[in-house]
Design a protein around this motif. Structure first.
Motif, PDB file in Angstrom:
ATOM      1  N   VAL A 393       4.836  -0.492 -10.325  1.00 21.10           N
ATOM      2  CA  VAL A 393       3.623  -1.136 -10.857  1.00 21.10           C
ATOM      3  C   VAL A 393       2.431  -0.765  -9.988  1.00 21.10           C
ATOM      4  O   VAL A 393       1.380  -0.353 -10.491  1.00 21.10           O
ATOM      5  CB  VAL A 393       3.799  -2.668 -10.908  1.00 21.10           C
ATOM      6  CG1 VAL A 393       2.509  -3.345 -11.376  1.00 21.10           C
ATOM      7  CG2 VAL A 393       4.951  -3.040 -11.824  1.00 21.10           C
ATOM      8  N   ILE A 394       2.602  -0.911  -8.686  1.00 22.47           N
ATOM      9  CA  ILE A 394       1.565  -0.524  -7.728  1.00 22.47           C
ATOM     10  C   ILE A 394       2.234   0.093  -6.504  1.00 22.47           C
ATOM     11  O   ILE A 394       3.415  -0.145  -6.237  1.00 22.47           O
ATOM     12  CB  ILE A 394       0.669  -1.709  -7.288  1.00 22.47           C
ATOM     13  CG1 ILE A 394       1.514  -2.784  -6.567  1.00 22.47           C
ATOM     14  CG2 ILE A 394      -0.061  -2.317  -8.466  1.00 22.47           C
ATOM     15  CD1 ILE A 394       1.355  -2.830  -5.075  1.00 22.47           C
ATOM     16  N   ILE A 395       1.471   0.892  -5.762  1.00 23.90           N
ATOM     17  CA  ILE A 395       1.928   1.386  -4.466  1.00 23.90           C
ATOM     18  C   ILE A 395       0.838   1.094  -3.448  1.00 23.90           C
ATOM     19  O   ILE A 395      -0.317   1.496  -3.623  1.00 23.90           O
ATOM     20  CB  ILE A 395       2.236   2.898  -4.496  1.00 23.90           C
ATOM     21  CG1 ILE A 395       3.385   3.182  -5.473  1.00 23.90           C
ATOM     22  CG2 ILE A 395       2.595   3.387  -3.092  1.00 23.90           C
ATOM     23  CD1 ILE A 395       3.715   4.667  -5.612  1.00 23.90           C
ATOM     24  N   HIS A 396       1.222   0.392  -2.410  1.00 24.25           N
ATOM     25  CA  HIS A 396       0.287  -0.032  -1.372  1.00 24.25           C
ATOM     26  C   HIS A 396       0.500   0.850  -0.134  1.00 24.25           C
ATOM     27  O   HIS A 396       1.572   0.836   0.474  1.00 24.25           O
ATOM     28  CB  HIS A 396       0.543  -1.497  -1.021  1.00 24.25           C
ATOM     29  CG  HIS A 396      -0.469  -2.096  -0.104  1.00 24.25           C
ATOM     30  ND1 HIS A 396      -0.404  -3.410   0.323  1.00 24.25           N
ATOM     31  CD2 HIS A 396      -1.583  -1.583   0.480  1.00 24.25           C
ATOM     32  CE1 HIS A 396      -1.438  -3.664   1.120  1.00 24.25           C
ATOM     33  NE2 HIS A 396      -2.155  -2.569   1.237  1.00 24.25           N
ATOM     34  N   VAL A 397      -0.536   1.595   0.238  1.00 22.06           N
ATOM     35  CA  VAL A 397      -0.439   2.471   1.413  1.00 22.06           C
ATOM     36  C   VAL A 397      -0.751   1.643   2.657  1.00 22.06           C
ATOM     37  O   VAL A 397      -1.807   1.781   3.277  1.00 22.06           O
ATOM     38  CB  VAL A 397      -1.387   3.684   1.286  1.00 22.06           C
ATOM     39  CG1 VAL A 397      -1.147   4.669   2.430  1.00 22.06           C
ATOM     40  CG2 VAL A 397      -1.187   4.388  -0.050  1.00 22.06           C
ATOM     41  N   ASN A 398       0.165   0.766   3.010  1.00 23.03           N
ATOM     42  CA  ASN A 398      -0.060  -0.166   4.116  1.00 23.03           C
ATOM     43  C   ASN A 398       0.604   0.262   5.418  1.00 23.03           C
ATOM     44  O   ASN A 398       0.236  -0.208   6.489  1.00 23.03           O
ATOM     45  CB  ASN A 398       0.448  -1.566   3.733  1.00 23.03           C
ATOM     46  CG  ASN A 398       1.939  -1.575   3.449  1.00 23.03           C
ATOM     47  OD1 ASN A 398       2.445  -0.690   2.772  1.00 23.03           O
ATOM     48  ND2 ASN A 398       2.646  -2.567   3.948  1.00 23.03           N
ATOM     49  N   TYR A 399       1.589   1.182   5.343  1.00 22.31           N
ATOM     50  CA  TYR A 399       2.314   1.592   6.534  1.00 22.31           C
ATOM     51  C   TYR A 399       1.735   2.832   7.205  1.00 22.31           C
ATOM     52  O   TYR A 399       2.218   3.236   8.267  1.00 22.31           O
ATOM     53  CB  TYR A 399       3.783   1.863   6.181  1.00 22.31           C
ATOM     54  CG  TYR A 399       4.694   0.663   6.332  1.00 22.31           C
ATOM     55  CD1 TYR A 399       5.199   0.301   7.575  1.00 22.31           C
ATOM     56  CD2 TYR A 399       5.065  -0.104   5.228  1.00 22.31           C
ATOM     57  CE1 TYR A 399       6.053  -0.789   7.713  1.00 22.31           C
ATOM     58  CE2 TYR A 399       5.923  -1.189   5.354  1.00 22.31           C
ATOM     59  CZ  TYR A 399       6.405  -1.529   6.608  1.00 22.31           C
ATOM     60  OH  TYR A 399       7.249  -2.622   6.746  1.00 22.31           O
ATOM     61  N   HIS A 400       0.720   3.441   6.609  1.00 28.08           N
ATOM     62  CA  HIS A 400       0.245   4.729   7.101  1.00 28.08           C
ATOM     63  C   HIS A 400      -1.270   4.736   7.278  1.00 28.08           C
ATOM     64  O   HIS A 400      -2.004   4.170   6.449  1.00 28.08           O
ATOM     65  CB  HIS A 400       0.666   5.839   6.140  1.00 28.08           C
ATOM     66  CG  HIS A 400       2.150   5.940   5.975  1.00 28.08           C
ATOM     67  ND1 HIS A 400       2.830   5.220   5.012  1.00 28.08           N
ATOM     68  CD2 HIS A 400       3.094   6.641   6.658  1.00 28.08           C
ATOM     69  CE1 HIS A 400       4.128   5.487   5.100  1.00 28.08           C
ATOM     70  NE2 HIS A 400       4.314   6.350   6.087  1.00 28.08           N
ATOM     71  N   PRO A 401      -1.772   5.398   8.336  1.00 30.56           N
ATOM     72  CA  PRO A 401      -3.215   5.405   8.610  1.00 30.56           C
ATOM     73  C   PRO A 401      -4.015   6.383   7.748  1.00 30.56           C
ATOM     74  O   PRO A 401      -5.176   6.121   7.440  1.00 30.56           O
ATOM     75  CB  PRO A 401      -3.281   5.807  10.086  1.00 30.56           C
ATOM     76  CG  PRO A 401      -2.046   6.613  10.314  1.00 30.56           C
ATOM     77  CD  PRO A 401      -1.005   6.005   9.427  1.00 30.56           C
ATOM     78  N   ASN A 402      -3.415   7.511   7.362  1.00 30.28           N
ATOM     79  CA  ASN A 402      -4.140   8.494   6.535  1.00 30.28           C
ATOM     80  C   ASN A 402      -4.074   8.075   5.060  1.00 30.28           C
ATOM     81  O   ASN A 402      -3.499   8.756   4.208  1.00 30.28           O
ATOM     82  CB  ASN A 402      -3.580   9.897   6.739  1.00 30.28           C
ATOM     83  CG  ASN A 402      -2.070   9.954   6.552  1.00 30.28           C
ATOM     84  OD1 ASN A 402      -1.364   8.968   6.742  1.00 30.28           O
ATOM     85  ND2 ASN A 402      -1.571  11.126   6.167  1.00 30.28           N
ATOM     86  N   LYS A 403      -4.695   6.937   4.792  1.00 33.17           N
ATOM     87  CA  LYS A 403      -4.577   6.282   3.492  1.00 33.17           C
ATOM     88  C   LYS A 403      -5.132   7.125   2.341  1.00 33.17           C
ATOM     89  O   LYS A 403      -4.517   7.240   1.283  1.00 33.17           O
ATOM     90  CB  LYS A 403      -5.277   4.924   3.525  1.00 33.17           C
ATOM     91  CG  LYS A 403      -4.675   3.946   4.530  1.00 33.17           C
ATOM     92  CD  LYS A 403      -5.440   2.638   4.541  1.00 33.17           C
ATOM     93  CE  LYS A 403      -4.868   1.671   5.576  1.00 33.17           C
ATOM     94  NZ  LYS A 403      -3.477   1.300   5.257  1.00 33.17           N
ATOM     95  N   LEU A 404      -6.321   7.670   2.540  1.00 30.44           N
ATOM     96  CA  LEU A 404      -6.991   8.376   1.448  1.00 30.44           C
ATOM     97  C   LEU A 404      -6.168   9.564   0.965  1.00 30.44           C
ATOM     98  O   LEU A 404      -5.997   9.757  -0.250  1.00 30.44           O
ATOM     99  CB  LEU A 404      -8.378   8.833   1.906  1.00 30.44           C
ATOM    100  CG  LEU A 404      -9.309   9.366   0.811  1.00 30.44           C
ATOM    101  CD1 LEU A 404      -9.570   8.279  -0.227  1.00 30.44           C
ATOM    102  CD2 LEU A 404     -10.626   9.849   1.422  1.00 30.44           C
ATOM    103  N   GLU A 405      -5.637  10.357   1.893  1.00 27.22           N
ATOM    104  CA  GLU A 405      -4.853  11.534   1.522  1.00 27.22           C
ATOM    105  C   GLU A 405      -3.583  11.127   0.769  1.00 27.22           C
ATOM    106  O   GLU A 405      -3.199  11.757  -0.220  1.00 27.22           O
ATOM    107  CB  GLU A 405      -4.479  12.340   2.771  1.00 27.22           C
ATOM    108  CG  GLU A 405      -5.648  13.001   3.473  1.00 27.22           C
ATOM    109  CD  GLU A 405      -6.430  12.049   4.349  1.00 27.22           C
ATOM    110  OE1 GLU A 405      -5.999  10.874   4.479  1.00 27.22           O
ATOM    111  OE2 GLU A 405      -7.470  12.455   4.901  1.00 27.22           O
ATOM    112  N   ARG A 406      -2.933  10.072   1.257  1.00 25.30           N
ATOM    113  CA  ARG A 406      -1.697   9.640   0.604  1.00 25.30           C
ATOM    114  C   ARG A 406      -1.981   9.011  -0.762  1.00 25.30           C
ATOM    115  O   ARG A 406      -1.176   9.144  -1.687  1.00 25.30           O
ATOM    116  CB  ARG A 406      -0.928   8.674   1.513  1.00 25.30           C
ATOM    117  CG  ARG A 406      -0.376   9.375   2.768  1.00 25.30           C
ATOM    118  CD  ARG A 406       0.535   8.475   3.575  1.00 25.30           C
ATOM    119  NE  ARG A 406       0.927   9.106   4.835  1.00 25.30           N
ATOM    120  CZ  ARG A 406       2.175   9.412   5.184  1.00 25.30           C
ATOM    121  NH1 ARG A 406       3.172   9.158   4.356  1.00 25.30           N
ATOM    122  NH2 ARG A 406       2.442   9.963   6.357  1.00 25.30           N
TER     123      ARG A 406
END
Length: 431
Positions: A393-406
């Motif tokens: 449903v959603i993916i939260h890029v909370n574990y990684h600092p390079n958020k924008l690229e991921r």
């Protein structure tokens, strides 16, 4: 014989005229004297307290002075009364607010009594169900009439997605609202923490709400770090709940692939995604603590649960929910170095114990494959042939600092079908 003297008609008339004139003169004199005495002796001729004409004249200046002094006294009293009136109005306003909160608490208690007050026999084994869902508060539009009017046009069935943003997260925010639009979600809102982000949202046809000036909040909102801004949401969300709206609070480092409202249970005060990465860590497990020096009692069983993520949770407008927001906001104000996610979980999970009263809020953990964190995605899902075909449903890029690229890679993989989009990234934060 001589007859007696007789006056003629003329003499008689003259005599009568003289008498009338004297009478009129006497009347006029009496009236004049009466007016003079009335002026000189207004309290009566024989009154010992009647002032003389001279004393009346000498009292005129004194009366004027007394009037001036009296006027000044009245002005002073009026000013004091105005100040007191303003204080009373403020006290009345505060009392009304307390009364409303008390009424909400009373409504909550009354509904609990209605649900639990009637005694029932326990049903057969395995059929007994306790009360889980707390009643919602009475909406109070006086809290923020402008926001109340705004939400009428944004919310769907009195619920919506809310995100806080300033110019520092502009690029992530753009991916965030683009993914929301792509899915077809209408009930979402950005709370702009600065003018530039408000203008950016308006130019992209994104529902945006700019709060009324609040120096304390505005200074953090304009220049605060991600953690500082994250802490603001607990104060800002309170108004939404008081207005009677359920909120799906969202950070902006999230990509939406389906409509989350189709996957909510709505049976708890707080329904949150987890930082856990498997069934054990997400939903809880018995963790055995080993202390060899205790001999026979060396093994102590503990219940472990990985924390809820304070960047994505659904919260209903209930008394326990509002109490939770108040407690977290108060602690963050007292403990500025504390992490909002840690405080959020402590207040939500710590039980009542001596010296502390816990929050009696119902809570639910979201499915960690549907509401996925970036650890689950990059460590497990992308490497599993079966799971990699599953659409969250959603993916939260909370574990990684390079958020924008991921975030961009996630869009490439799940939206554009690029099967190699996720392969270049390491499991963790190190390249």
């Amino acid at each position: 014989m001589m007859g007696g003297r007789r006056d003629g008609p003329l003499m008689r008339n003259a005599s009568q005229s003289t008498v009338k004139s004297r009478i009129l003169m006497a009347i006029a004199t009496g009236i004049s004297l009466g007016c003079v005495f009335a002026f000189l002796y207004p309290h009566g001729f024989f009154s010992s307290s009647a002032p003389t004409f001279h004393s009346r004249l000498t009292q005129v200046p004194s009366t004027k002075c007394e009037s001036s002094e009296k006027l000044n006294e009245l002005k002073t009293e009026y000013a004091a009364a105005s100040i007191r009136n303003a204080e009373l109005r403020q006290q009345v306003k505060e009392l009304i607010e307390k009364l409303k909160l008390a009424e909400q608490g009373k409504d909550h208690a009354q509904k609990q009594v209605e649900a639990l007050g009637k005694q029932h026999k326990a049903g057969s084994f395995g059929t007994v169900k306790g009360l889980k869902t707390n009643p919602t508060v009475i909406p109070d539009e006086s809290v923020n009439p402008r926001l109340a009017k705004f939400l009428e046009n944004v919310a769907v069935q009195r619920e919506l997605i809310v995100a806080l943003a300033n110019w520092n997260v502009k690029d992530s925010l753009e991916i965030w609202f683009t993914s929301i639009k792509r899915v077809g979600i209408r009930n979402y809102l950005v709370v702009a923490l600065d003018d530039k982000i408000a203008e950016f949202c308006e130019s992209n046809d994104v529902p945006v709400y700019k709060r009324d000036p609040d120096e304390g909040i505005d200074s953090i909102g304009r220049a605060g770090t991600n953690h500082a801004v994250s802490g603001l949401k607990f104060r800002i969300l309170r108004e939404f709940l008081q207005l009677g709206y359920s909120v799906l609070l969202s950070d902006v480092d999230i990509v939406y692939l389906q409509n989350p409202f189709n996957y909510l249970y709505r049976d708890s005060d707080v329904e949150s995604m987890t930082d856990g990465h498997n069934n054990m860590t997400a939903y809880g497990f018995d963790d055995v603590f080993d202390e060899p020096t205790m001999g026979w009692a060396r093994y102590a069983h503990t219940i472990r649960l990985w924390v809820y993520n304070s960047g994505f949770f659904y919260i209903r407008p209930t008394i326990p929910s509002i109490e939770l927001l108040d407690r977290v906001a108060s602690r963050l104000a007292r403990e500025p170095k504390s992490w909002d996610q840690a405080v959020f979980n402590e207040e939500l999970f710590f039980p009542s114990h001596p010296g502390y009263e816990g929050i009696y809020a119902a809570r639910r953990t979201m499915d960690f494959y549907l509401f996925m964190n970036s650890k689950v995605l990059f460590k497990t899902v992308r490497k599993d042939a079966r799971l990699s075909k599953f659409k969250p449903v959603i993916i939260h890029v909370n574990y990684h600092p390079n958020k924008l690229e991921r975030m961009k890679a996630i869009v490439e993989y799940y939206v554009n079908g690029n099967q190699d989009a996720l392969k270049a990234f390491p499991d963790g934060s190190d390249w």
